[in-house]
Design an enzyme around this catalytic site. Structure first.
Site, PDB file in Angstrom:
ATOM      1  N   ARG A  15     -15.171  25.116   5.391  1.00  0.00           N
ATOM      2  CA  ARG A  15     -14.286  23.961   5.624  1.00  0.00           C
ATOM      3  C   ARG A  15     -12.917  24.506   5.213  1.00  0.00           C
ATOM      4  O   ARG A  15     -12.632  25.836   4.413  1.00  0.00           O
ATOM      5  CB  ARG A  15     -14.551  23.569   4.457  1.00  0.00           C
ATOM      6  CG  ARG A  15     -15.383  22.530   4.162  1.00  0.00           C
ATOM      7  CD  ARG A  15     -15.925  21.301   2.931  1.00  0.00           C
ATOM      8  NE  ARG A  15     -16.007  21.537   2.044  1.00  0.00           N
ATOM      9  CZ  ARG A  15     -15.997  20.939   0.961  1.00  0.00           C
ATOM     10  NH1 ARG A  15     -16.123  19.251   1.092  1.00  0.00           N
ATOM     11  NH2 ARG A  15     -15.757  21.152  -0.109  1.00  0.00           N
ATOM     12  N   ASP A  39     -13.793  13.197  -8.842  1.00  0.00           N
ATOM     13  CA  ASP A  39     -14.474  14.585  -8.051  1.00  0.00           C
ATOM     14  C   ASP A  39     -14.319  14.310  -7.081  1.00  0.00           C
ATOM     15  O   ASP A  39     -14.332  15.819  -5.750  1.00  0.00           O
ATOM     16  CB  ASP A  39     -15.536  14.804  -8.512  1.00  0.00           C
ATOM     17  CG  ASP A  39     -16.722  13.509  -7.981  1.00  0.00           C
ATOM     18  OD1 ASP A  39     -16.449  12.986  -8.874  1.00  0.00           O
ATOM     19  OD2 ASP A  39     -17.291  14.684  -7.499  1.00  0.00           O
TER      20      ASP A  39
END
Ligand code: AMP
Ligand code: MG
Length: 492
Positions: free
Chosen positions: A183, A259
């Site tokens: 990513r 989160d």
């Protein structure tokens, strides 16, 4: 399989690593190496991100690159680490979480500035808790495709460079195989990073983190009278922008825990997400979300709830609670403005008029009452502006009269706008292709049988979702009946 690699290391030709996050110091992360996976193979390589990073095409296709992006050889000059964060999950304080299976290699320079590179699914970390540090092929394909689909739609998101797979077995509800997604984002810092240091009374570290984020990503906040309140306001605005874009395109995130909220307002952590098929405002895409906390129409309020948690976490850096509350107020003004702007674009209306609100509410009501396919409706409405037949849109509704009344209002409102310009605007604002669950599912089923061509086909289509792709009409059609039986949970 649990051996930690030390050697060899591979250099990426022409690129050097940096790692600003690592300068924060050991309170913020643990340095560690990825855990190798046996006999990796390519599942997908995204040339668009590779070009942005300046990866040489030939090198990107090499065995060395395959090993590097699986975590089997170390990226020379990188400083791999897993960061610590905490968070609220499904409305409850969950305590310490952290990168349980993601490893940050560092940053590479691009034309758009430095980008962090992270391997997701690269093995155990000190924050893995009960997890195995791995990600399965199925969820990795979903993340890879969806992050690029969001980017194609012009929605702020992390990106994905590639997926590698392995026949290593991973146990979820059933036995699956492991994969690693590489990513990319300017930063992977989450609201939960701030909550971590605030809730554990590490206020010095909290300030270091806030200063780091301001200096590197929100420099305009530095000169404000109250830089931390200014940061909260800027994050609130970016989050408003992101969630408005989600709502307009019919995207459900599925796990909006704090989160999973990016401090940069990027869509992050693709799990049980879904693009709406039929328009159902209360749609719950996450099979594990039994209360519907993260239903489609709850997302705007949940984003505010999450920002409130961030505000709470930042309080030790502010003089008064009022400063935080005032900063959060911006979400309440920016979100509706941004949403209305996005909806007007979908209607092909460049300027704002008082009657637009009712027009938008009117169509949402009709779409909901008849559970009309959301993407197809907007694309056909764009086609109507481009001279297509009204029946194509009208036939989507059971309440034809209701639709005719709305269409008349809309036509009157749109009359002053040049029709050609309106059609172009609408075709650029209403995608023909979104990553519907069943499309992802088909690509995943083939990938499980080692046929990865479907992943690549979808990737290319979703990178240009507003275009016509005559060879792929079927991907723009109604979902098949079996689509509604696909159950997507947190299992990944
Ligand atoms: P998520 O719901 O995917 O955002 O994950 C929530 C937390 O669980 C994060 O701290 C993840 O790193 C961790 N986590 C999820 N899956 C795993 C896994 N298979 N192994 C280790 N940690 C995991
Ligand atoms: Mg997460």
């Amino acid at each position: 399989m649990n051996a930690v690699i030390t050697d060899p290391a591979a250099a990426i030709p022409g690129l050097t690593w940096n790692n600003r996050f690592a300068t924060l110091g050991p309170d913020f992360f643990t340095e560690l190496r990825p855990t190798p996976l046996p006999s990796p193979y390519w599942v997908g390589r995204n040339q668009a991100v590779a070009r942005e990073l300046g990866l040489q095409e030939q090198w990107f296709a090499s065995q060395e690159s395959l090993d590097l992006f699986t975590g089997n050889v170390l990226a020379q000059g990188s400083q791999p680490l897993a960061s610590v964060y905490s968070g609220h999950q499904f409305g409850q304080w969950a305590g310490q979480l952290g990168d349980g299976r993601a490893i940050l290699l560092g940053e590479l320079q691009t034309a758009a500035g430095p980008q962090e590179i992270q391997l997701k699914g690269a093995g155990l970390t000190p924050y893995s808790r009960m997890g195995d540090g791995r990600a399965v092929l199925r969820s990795s394909i979903r993340e890879y495709l969806c992050s690029e689909a969001m980017h194609g739609l012009g929605i702020p998101t992390t990106r994905a460079l590639c997926i590698t797979g392995s026949d290593a077995r991973v146990r979820r509800e059933e036995v699956e195989t492991a994969a690693v997604v590489t990513r990319m984002a300017p930063s992977f810092i989450r609201f939960g990073h701030f909550e971590h240091f605030s809730y554990s009374d590490q206020h010095e570290q909290l300030k270091i983190l806030a200063d780091f984020v301001i200096d590197n990503f929100y420099p305009e906040c530095r000169d404000a009278a109250q830089p931390y309140a200014e940061l909260l306001q800027a994050v609130s605005e970016r989050t408003a922008h992101m969630v408005a874009a989600w709502q307009a395109v019919g995207f459900c995130h599925g796990v909006m825990n704090t989160d999973n909220m990016s401090i940069l307002g990027l869509t992050i952590d693709y799990g049980p997400f879904q693009f709406l098929d039929a328009f159902d405002p209360g749609h719950i895409c996450n099979h594990s979300d039994t209360q519907g906390r993260y239903a489609y129409n709850k997302q705007p309020n949940i984003a505010y709830w999450n920002l409130f948690c961030l505000g709470q976490a930042l309080l030790p850096l502010m003089d008064t609670q009022e400063q935080a509350l005032a900063a959060l107020e911006s979400y309440k003004t920016v979100f509706p403005e941004k949403l209305e702007g996005r909806m007007r674009a979908k209607l092909g209306l460049p300027d704002s008029r008082p009657e637009d609100k009712a027009l938008i509410e009117g169509i949402f009501k009709l779409l909901a009452a008849d559970r009309v396919d959301y993407t197809i409706f907007w694309r056909r409405l764009s086609g109507l502006a481009a001279g297509g037949p009204p029946e194509a849109v009208r036939d989507l509704f059971l309440d034809r009269q209701g639709f005719d009344t709305w269409l008349l209002q809309y036509s009157e409102r749109a009359a002053p706008v040049d029709q050609g310009l309106r059609a172009d605007f609408m075709l650029e604002s209403n995608p023909k292709y979104v990553l519907r669950n069943h499309l992802g599912e088909q690509a995943i089923r083939a990938a499980k049988l080692q046929d990865f061509s479907g992943v690549d086909t979808l990737l290319k289509l979703l990178q240009a979702p507003f275009g016509e792709h005559p060879d792929h009409e079927a991907f723009a059609g109604f979902p098949p009946d079996w689509a509604s039986s696909i159950e997507i949970s947190c299992s990944s």
